[in-house]
Design an enzyme around this catalytic site. Structure first.
Site, short mmCIF file in Angstrom:
data_model
loop_
_atom_site.label_atom_id
_atom_site.label_comp_id
_atom_site.label_asym_id
_atom_site.label_seq_id
_atom_site.Cartn_x
_atom_site.Cartn_y
_atom_site.Cartn_z
N GLN A 191 0.84 -1.22 0.00
CA GLN A 191 0.00 0.00 0.00
C GLN A 191 0.87 1.26 0.00
O GLN A 191 0.46 2.29 -0.52
CB GLN A 191 -0.91 0.01 1.23
CG GLN A 191 -2.05 -0.99 1.20
CD GLN A 191 -1.69 -2.27 1.92
OE1 GLN A 191 -0.52 -2.67 1.93
NE2 GLN A 191 -2.67 -2.95 2.48
N ASP A 232 -6.88 0.93 12.40
CA ASP A 232 -8.04 0.15 11.97
C ASP A 232 -9.02 -0.08 13.12
O ASP A 232 -10.22 -0.25 12.90
CB ASP A 232 -7.60 -1.17 11.36
CG ASP A 232 -6.96 -0.90 10.01
OD1 ASP A 232 -5.74 -0.63 9.98
OD2 ASP A 232 -7.68 -0.89 9.00
N LYS A 243 -1.91 -1.50 10.24
CA LYS A 243 -1.22 -2.37 9.28
C LYS A 243 0.00 -3.05 9.88
O LYS A 243 0.76 -2.41 10.62
CB LYS A 243 -0.83 -1.53 8.05
CG LYS A 243 -0.11 -2.26 6.95
CD LYS A 243 -0.84 -3.48 6.46
CE LYS A 243 -2.25 -3.22 6.01
NZ LYS A 243 -3.07 -4.45 5.92
#
Ligand code: MRU
Length: 342
Positions: A191, A232, A243
């Protein structure tokens, strides 16, 4: 403001920028069914906690539309259960579907569809406003000339607009603070390399892409002034799932006295979860590690451990930037304080 929208909704169609193909291809995917929404979240056409939350909100609307005459509290609850099962860690998903069910529970059955529509759009619009507010608060932590390290993608691609940690970076750049950025590539899904690097370059923000393993050397050598990452799920005591690799960065930050900030809207806080040990960590497919762009890079049959997230303990976190202000330890009290602020 970015020239693209990761999530959009027009004429009963959910439109997602396909993040699996970026930056090589810029394709939009049109989503019309609940099954397609679930697939888009699972397969990471859309990803990033707030963007997943907005997608799930429109997933509820797509589900409500498909139910037609069969739309009831119970059938809509089944739509929620289906959506909630698509990815486990980002709480914005379950938060969005729960918020819609809560509004529906207070409405008359004939108003259900209108209520789902209004709540989905409110969730969408509020995320953009929260990101902008977090950027302004987070920017107060950035000094002229700072070099900032970030991990994964937390930009406009991961939210409705602007971003969380990358939103702070944007704000610092556009207010003329002459910052520099190091972006971790973020194995295995890259990402950082595919998405953050693309957003940074689009904005003309001076930045350098690094393999994840370079971060330790930069931090030890005093090359990083601050670390900003997203989240998250944040437990009620501030423990933060983000992550995979974030925890490792936080340990380095603590060892070398580099301020380590989480940037996340309050929709990412799981107020009722006591601590991070309860957070379900998604385990993803082995091929994300054994293959790169479909090419096998590990021996056939090799065992793989591929958790998508890790939990950073609250004692490693200098501050948590939310749209309601910046939280500092002790986090249990700070999080309780903002819970009911509108
Ligand atoms: O697996 P992903 O790409 O959905 O993971 C994304 C992250 O971990 C982000 O840091 C987090 O969602 C915050 S995004 C504003």
């Amino acid at each position: 403001m970015s020239a693209f929208k990761a999530v959009d909704y027009k004429d009963d169609v959910l439109i997602l920028l396909d993040q699996r193909k970026l930056p090589v291809e810029k394709n939009y995917v049109e989503i019309r069914t609940l099954e397609e929404v679930v697939h888009a979240i699972k397969d990471m056409i859309v990803r990033g906690a707030p963007a997943i939350g907005a997608t799930a909100a429109f997933g509820m609307l797509i589900g409500a539309n498909a139910l037609g005459k069969d739309l009831s509290f119970d059938t809509l609850q089944e739509v929620k259960v289906t959506l909630d099962a698509s990815r486990p860690t980002a709480v914005n998903l379950m938060w969005a579907t729960a918020r819609i069910m809560d509004a529906v529970s207070k409405a008359r059955p004939e108003d259900y569809r209108a209520v789902v529509n209004a709540e989905a759009w409110a969730i969408y619009n509020e995320d953009a406003a929260s990101c902008k507010q977090m950027a302004v608060y987070g920017n107060t932590l950035v000094n002229e000339g700072d070099t900032i390290l970030t991990h994964c993608n937390t930009g406009a691609l991961a939210t409705v607009a602007y971003g969380t940690a990358l939103g702070v970076i944007r704000e610092a750049h556009f207010t003329g603070k002459n910052i520099k950025v190091f972006a971790d590539e973020t194995r295995p899904r890259l990402q950082g390399a595919r998405l953050t690097a693309w957003e940074l370059m689009e904005e003309g923000i001076p930045s350098t892409l690094i393999p994840d393993s370079v971060a330790a050397t930069l931090i030890r050598d005093g090359k990083i002034d601050k670390i900003f990452v997203g989240a998250d799920r944040i437990a009620g005591n501030g423990d933060t799932a983000n992550k995979i690799g974030t925890f490792m960065l936080s340990v380095l930050a603590k060892a070398y006295h580099v301020p380590f900030f989480i940037v996340a809207p309050t929709t990412t806080i799981d107020f009722d979860m006591a601590d991070g040990s309860y957070i379900e960590i998604e385990s993803r497919d082995a091929t994300e590690v054994t293959h790169i762009d479909g090419i096998m890079v590990a021996p056939e049959g090799m065992a793989v451990y591929n958790p998508a997230f890790d939990v950073t303990p609250n004692e490693n976190i200098t501050g948590i930037v939310t749209e309601k202000g910046i939280l500092y330890p002790p986090y249990v009290e700070a999080i309780m304080r903002i819970r009911d602020i509108k």
